[in-house]
Design an enzyme around this catalytic site. Structure first.
Site, PDB file in Angstrom:
ATOM      1  N   TYR A  63      79.646   3.488 -53.868  1.00 42.51           N
ATOM      2  CA  TYR A  63      78.481   2.650 -54.215  1.00 42.51           C
ATOM      3  C   TYR A  63      78.878   1.358 -54.941  1.00 42.51           C
ATOM      4  CZ  TYR A  63      75.785   6.968 -53.332  1.00 42.51           C
ATOM      5  OH  TYR A  63      75.250   8.101 -52.785  1.00 42.51           O
ATOM      6  N   LYS A  87      81.323  10.682 -56.601  1.00 42.17           N
ATOM      7  CA  LYS A  87      81.786  11.298 -55.356  1.00 42.17           C
ATOM      8  C   LYS A  87      83.131  10.708 -54.937  1.00 42.17           C
ATOM      9  CE  LYS A  87      76.907  11.491 -54.062  1.00 42.17           C
ATOM     10  NZ  LYS A  87      76.277  10.279 -54.606  1.00 42.17           N
ATOM     11  N   HIS A 123      82.416  13.339 -50.843  1.00 40.63           N
ATOM     12  CA  HIS A 123      81.243  12.599 -50.352  1.00 40.63           C
ATOM     13  C   HIS A 123      80.806  13.020 -48.953  1.00 40.63           C
ATOM     14  CE1 HIS A 123      79.029   8.541 -51.090  1.00 40.63           C
ATOM     15  NE2 HIS A 123      78.267   9.385 -50.442  1.00 40.63           N
ATOM     16  N   ASP A 148      73.387  10.022 -60.522  1.00 37.76           N
ATOM     17  CA  ASP A 148      74.204  10.315 -59.335  1.00 37.76           C
ATOM     18  C   ASP A 148      74.741   9.021 -58.724  1.00 37.76           C
ATOM     19  OD1 ASP A 148      74.762  12.548 -57.132  1.00 37.76           O
ATOM     20  OD2 ASP A 148      74.226  10.691 -56.094  1.00 37.76           O
TER      21      ASP A 148
HETATM   22  N1  LIG Z   1      75.707  12.319 -50.593  1.00 34.31           N
HETATM   23  C1  LIG Z   1      75.330  11.399 -49.749  1.00 34.31           C
HETATM   24  O1  LIG Z   1      75.952  11.168 -48.706  1.00 34.31           O
HETATM   25  C2  LIG Z   1      74.089  10.614 -50.070  1.00 34.31           C
HETATM   26  C3  LIG Z   1      73.454   9.873 -49.063  1.00 34.31           C
HETATM   27  C4  LIG Z   1      72.279   9.187 -49.387  1.00 34.31           C
HETATM   28  C5  LIG Z   1      71.789   9.242 -50.687  1.00 34.31           C
HETATM   29  N2  LIG Z   1      72.444   9.930 -51.656  1.00 34.31           N
HETATM   30  C6  LIG Z   1      71.937  10.003 -53.052  1.00 34.31           C
HETATM   31  O2  LIG Z   1      70.529  10.171 -53.044  1.00 34.31           O
HETATM   32  C7  LIG Z   1      69.920   9.090 -53.733  1.00 34.31           C
HETATM   33  C8  LIG Z   1      68.552   8.761 -53.160  1.00 34.31           C
HETATM   34  O3  LIG Z   1      68.600   8.493 -51.783  1.00 34.31           O
HETATM   35  P1  LIG Z   1      68.269   7.064 -51.164  1.00 34.31           P
HETATM   36  O4  LIG Z   1      68.823   6.029 -52.048  1.00 34.31           O
HETATM   37  O5  LIG Z   1      68.690   7.125 -49.747  1.00 34.31           O
HETATM   38  O6  LIG Z   1      66.718   6.934 -51.106  1.00 34.31           O
HETATM   39  P2  LIG Z   1      65.356   7.625 -51.636  1.00 34.31           P
HETATM   40  O7  LIG Z   1      65.477   8.056 -53.036  1.00 34.31           O
HETATM   41  O8  LIG Z   1      64.923   8.610 -50.608  1.00 34.31           O
HETATM   42  O9  LIG Z   1      64.397   6.350 -51.525  1.00 34.31           O
HETATM   43  C9  LIG Z   1      64.672   5.178 -52.248  1.00 34.31           C
HETATM   44  C10 LIG Z   1      63.727   4.079 -51.820  1.00 34.31           C
HETATM   45  O10 LIG Z   1      62.387   4.409 -52.224  1.00 34.31           O
HETATM   46  C11 LIG Z   1      61.899   3.398 -53.107  1.00 34.31           C
HETATM   47  N3  LIG Z   1      61.105   4.054 -54.146  1.00 34.31           N
HETATM   48  C12 LIG Z   1      61.520   4.983 -55.048  1.00 34.31           C
HETATM   49  N4  LIG Z   1      60.498   5.376 -55.826  1.00 34.31           N
HETATM   50  C13 LIG Z   1      59.416   4.675 -55.432  1.00 34.31           C
HETATM   51  C14 LIG Z   1      58.071   4.638 -55.867  1.00 34.31           C
HETATM   52  N5  LIG Z   1      57.633   5.421 -56.845  1.00 34.31           N
HETATM   53  N6  LIG Z   1      57.215   3.791 -55.223  1.00 34.31           N
HETATM   54  C15 LIG Z   1      57.654   3.004 -54.202  1.00 34.31           C
HETATM   55  N7  LIG Z   1      58.909   3.003 -53.742  1.00 34.31           N
HETATM   56  C16 LIG Z   1      59.800   3.836 -54.353  1.00 34.31           C
HETATM   57  C17 LIG Z   1      63.120   2.710 -53.688  1.00 34.31           C
HETATM   58  O11 LIG Z   1      62.850   1.377 -54.050  1.00 34.31           O
HETATM   59  P3  LIG Z   1      62.848   0.869 -55.608  1.00 34.31           P
HETATM   60  O12 LIG Z   1      64.261   0.828 -56.046  1.00 34.31           O
HETATM   61  O13 LIG Z   1      62.225  -0.463 -55.498  1.00 34.31           O
HETATM   62  O14 LIG Z   1      62.006   1.834 -56.393  1.00 34.31           O
HETATM   63  C18 LIG Z   1      64.064   2.763 -52.486  1.00 34.31           C
HETATM   64  O15 LIG Z   1      63.773   1.740 -51.567  1.00 34.31           O
HETATM   65  C19 LIG Z   1      70.943   7.956 -53.586  1.00 34.31           C
HETATM   66  O16 LIG Z   1      70.721   6.920 -54.498  1.00 34.31           O
HETATM   67  C20 LIG Z   1      72.219   8.720 -53.815  1.00 34.31           C
HETATM   68  O17 LIG Z   1      72.390   8.964 -55.190  1.00 34.31           O
HETATM   69  C21 LIG Z   1      73.591  10.624 -51.365  1.00 34.31           C
END
Ligand SMILES: NC(=O)c1ccc[n+]([C@@H]2O[C@H](COP(=O)([O-])OP(=O)(O)OC[C@H]3O[C@@H](n4cnc5c(N)ncnc54)[C@H](OP(=O)(O)O)[C@@H]3O)[C@@H](O)[C@H]2O)c1
Length: 288
Positions: free
Chosen positions: A52, A77, A110, A47
């Protein structure tokens, strides 16, 4: 069956893998390595987004993986600011060029509002979203996209597309994590045969420091990310954990345990987490 083989079937008949790798905030130069590592361990859904800045890196990672293109589901997106047909249409071609791919499995709008209006304006851009939607519909007709959907669309935004176009959104990608569970919107989307994708399943990392979530993870003998990912999984959502770290990616996919109905109900009522510095992002309630 491996977690990576589990799919949901969208309203156009296309299957979408339930487990995905999110790549927000992975710099473009590091993205090929992260995507390749994920695909190598079994991830089949990536995704990304125009915003990004790493679509090129995703395309490179997919190619380097050596896995046939049609076995990987790739989503990007259309930028939240593109609310007219011409710009939205041109941006889809630009995405394909950057990624070096002939087609994407899915693209989604998005956000219903440009980012600098989120949490600040009541303008839902109904006309602009219909223009972006028509651009995406045409890209489907041209074989450039297989599926189209939306993100952070509220009920009124979904209704606008459903009532005024001939394609129903296949997905609604929304913020869903322990401490933030919009059951009304989840139910409304799912009842309308729109797959819900849960973004920021670990609350952008904020869940890691939340004492109540830690306590529940301890009860199940799992890590906080595993509990968070399993929670969204049991809500029947596609789950998009982000990680640039292969050790994390691997453990995030080890969610072969069951949260009891009683604990699911408790988790749905958890109070909001503190996003810390990430609270400035519009998706977490901030203003740009
Ligand atoms: N549509 C939208 O508007 C929207 C908005 C926000 C997000 N998104 C999508 O959702 C995805 C995920 O959301 P997000 O990036 O906000 O955050 P998330 O997946 O909720 O959290 C990511 C954070 O957690 C850490 N992490 C992940 N697995 C871990 C583990 N096993 N142990 C310790 N730390 C861990 C990552 O660091 P490390 O990299 O060091 O593991 C990072 O700092 C995005 O990448 C994007 O694709 C979409």
């Amino acid at each position: 069956m491996s977690i990576f083989d589990e799919t949901l079937t969208m309203n156009n008949g296309v299957k979408i893998p339930k487990m995905a790798l999110g790549v927000w905030e992975i710099p473009d130069a590091q993205t090929p390595e992260a995507v390749e590592a994920a695909i190598d361990m079994g991830y089949r859904h990536i995704d990304t987004a125009q915003a990004y800045g790493n679509e090129r890196g995703v395309g490179e990672g997919v190619k380097k993986s050596g896995i046939p293109r049609d076995e990987i589901f790739i989503n990007s997106k259309v930028a939240a600011e593109l609310k007219n047909y011409k710009d939205a249409k041109a941006s889809i071609d630009e995405t394909l060029n950057k990624m070096g791919l002939d087609y994407l499995d899915m693209m989604i709008i998005h956000n219903p509002q440009p980012w600098n209006e989120v949490n600040q304006s009541n303008d839902r851009h109904f006309e602009g979203n219909l223009e972006a939607w028509r651009a995406m519909e045409d890209a489907v007709k041209e074989g450039k996209l297989r599926t189209i959907g939306v993100s952070s669309f509220e009920k009124e935004d979904l209704d606008n597309i459903i009532k005024n176009s001939s394609t129903k959104p296949a997905v609604n990608q929304i913020l869903v994590h322990i401490g933030e569970t919009p059951m009304d919107l989840i139910n409304y989307s799912q009842e309308n045969d729109i797959v819900v994708e849960a973004f920021s399943p670990i609350a952008h990392g904020a869940a890691l420091n939340n004492p109540d979530i830690n306590k529940m993870a301890e009860k199940y003998g799992v890590s906080v990310p595993q509990l968070c990912i399993r929670y969204d999984w049991q809500l029947n959502c596609v789950v998009l954990p982000k990680s640039a770290n292969p050790t994390h990616m691997k453990s995030n996919a080890e969610i072969d345990f069951e949260i009891s109905d009683e604990d699911m109900d408790k988790l749905k009522k958890f109070t909001p987490v503190d996003y810390g510095q990430a609270g400035v992002f519009p998706v977490f309630g901030g203003k740009m």
